[in-house]
Design a protein around this motif. Structure first.
Motif, PDB file in Angstrom:
ATOM      1  N   PHE A 337       0.759  -1.017  -0.145  1.00 39.46           N
ATOM      2  CA  PHE A 337       0.259  -0.440   0.040  1.00 39.46           C
ATOM      3  C   PHE A 337       0.688   1.588  -0.404  1.00 39.46           C
ATOM      4  N   THR A 367      -1.465  -1.241  -4.118  1.00 35.29           N
ATOM      5  CA  THR A 367      -2.432  -0.448  -4.028  1.00 35.29           C
ATOM      6  C   THR A 367      -1.987   1.312  -3.639  1.00 35.29           C
ATOM      7  N   TRP A 398      -6.147  -0.916   5.477  1.00 34.66           N
ATOM      8  CA  TRP A 398      -5.724  -2.689   4.312  1.00 34.66           C
ATOM      9  C   TRP A 398      -5.287  -2.660   5.028  1.00 34.66           C
TER      10      TRP A 398
END
Length: 414
Positions: A337, A367, A398
């Motif tokens: 992330f 992401t 996340w």
């Protein structure tokens, strides 16, 4: 579990107001931070010594983070592949873990601390001066254990190789290894691991994600969060020039010299007496001392030829050393992330965009969140700091999903 910003603030407040008895260190700082004899032959991630500590909120009072706090010295690898002893702090929340499986551990790379030995996070925590509490607090409240590395050379012998990609990534990975043998603290050797960091810590987390498959393939890592990672030091040289942290060039150059001493004469030759003075003072300064390191100064005033440092980066050995620290050239084998403010005035968004593009082209699962927020005052770091808050909230959401076993969407998402 989804978090709103209001819930995040409430969680942090509860943790910060918890009180636990302060525990004095079993050994003096000098003794603890001096590596034991023959540590060089210890396995990577081997725990060399431990001592009880405390993460103070108000120094010299019982107000502290509600966790068992332990300093850990462990064996790692320095920037050029040699043995090094590094210190970290492991925090295990007091409340029992109620989630599925064993308690997860987040290995956290701190943001810029400075270069003096007194700047080590394991020391700053005992005085309530570690700003990483803004990340650590919500993690403890969620029930996660948190392991915070000091990085190579902070508190321990030698000079910290600031923003050195491999040194930072290895410090994260070897601390993760070290936590596997801390069962007496309630950590399960099979518990899931994640990496986390913002700013310098974002670079460390991203580097750990890149290196994990080859350096520590045995670790069970579910993902890495990298907030505002300085993916290209060339961008940092442009953004930092004339900024509040313009004296931070001293940390970067001192870090190069620490990691690659053979290039010291060539690097130092670029600086005039004013520049050499900044390098000297930076070596013992913490990030809180930024106002003493020529804030808002122009790096052209530090060089022999009057060129800014950014222009020197095209020359050797600067060019090769900067290229060695670039992120994006090795695809992470785990989900990542990435969070970045488009208006970040210290870490330029285009460098992070390039890193993510390289990872995605190589097949990584990424992401990427770009936050359209800008600096309140340019060159002050406000754009860099503002981006941290949405990164904390979304990054923890996340990670919650990774720790709960939810599969990450394959490929790259924005």
């Amino acid at each position: 579990m989804r978090r709103s910003t209001g819930m995040f603030a409430s969680i942090a407040a509860v943790v910060f107001l918890a009180v636990t008895p302060a525990v004095a260190n079993a050994e003096s700082d000098t003794d603890f931070y001096t590596p034991p004899p023959a540590f060089e032959t210890a396995p990577l991630g081997d725990v060399l010594r431990t001592a009880p500590s405390v993460a103070a909120v108000i120094p010299n009072t019982p107000a502290a983070l509600d966790a068992t706090v332990t300093r850990v010295m462990y064996r790692s690898t320095n920037a050029t592949g040699g043995p090094v002893a590094t210190v970290g702090t492991v925090l295990v929340p007091s409340q029992p873990w109620t989630g599925p499986g064993p308690r997860p551990t987040i290995v956290l790379g701190p943001g810029t601390q400075g270069m003096g030995d007194q700047c080590a996070p394991s020391k700053l925590m005992t005085f309530g001066q570690e700003y990483e509490y803004i990340h650590i607090g919500p993690m403890l409240a969620a029930g996660y254990a948190v392991a915070v590395t000091d990085y190579e050379g902070l508190g321990t012998p030698g000079v910290h190789p600031y923003l050195n990609r491999e040194s930072q990534g290895r410090a994260m990975l070897d601390l993760a290894r070290a936590t596997r043998s801390l069962g007496d603290l309630g950590l399960d050797p099979d518990g899931p691991i994640a990496f986390w960091g913002y700013s310098q810590g974002g670079m460390a987390s991203a580097s750990a994600a890149e290196l994990a498959a080859t350096y520590a393939p045995e670790l069970s890592v579910v993902g890495a969060v990298a907030g505002s990672p300085p993916a290209d030091l060339g961008d940092l040289a442009v953004a930092g020039d004339g900024s509040l942290l313009s004296g931070g060039i001293g940390w970067v150059v001192d870090g190069f010299i620490s990691a690659y001493p053979e290039y010291a004469p060539s690097l130092l030759a670029a600086f005039n007496p004013a520049g050499l003075d900044v390098l000297r003072r930076a070596e013992t300064a913490c990030v809180f001392d930024a106002f003493t390191l020529n804030p808002f100064g122009q790096t052209s005033s530090y060089t022999i030829d009057g060129r800014p440092i950014a222009e020197h980066l095209g020359d050797e050995p600067w060019a090769s050393l900067v290229a060695e620290q670039q992120l994006g050239n090795r695809a992470p084998a785990m989900p990542v992330f990435v969070a970045q403010s488009t208006g970040d005035d210290f870490v330029l968004v285009q460098g992070v965009d390039t890193m993510v593009d390289k990872w995605c082209s190589a097949g990584a699962d990424v992401t990427y969140r770009r936050y359209d927020v800008g600096p309140v005052l340019t060159k002050t770091g406000t754009g860099h700091l503002i981006g941290m808050f949405p990164a904390v909230v979304e990054g923890l959401d996340w990670l919650d999903q990774r720790f709960s076993g939810r599969e990450c969407q394959s490929g790259c998402t924005a």
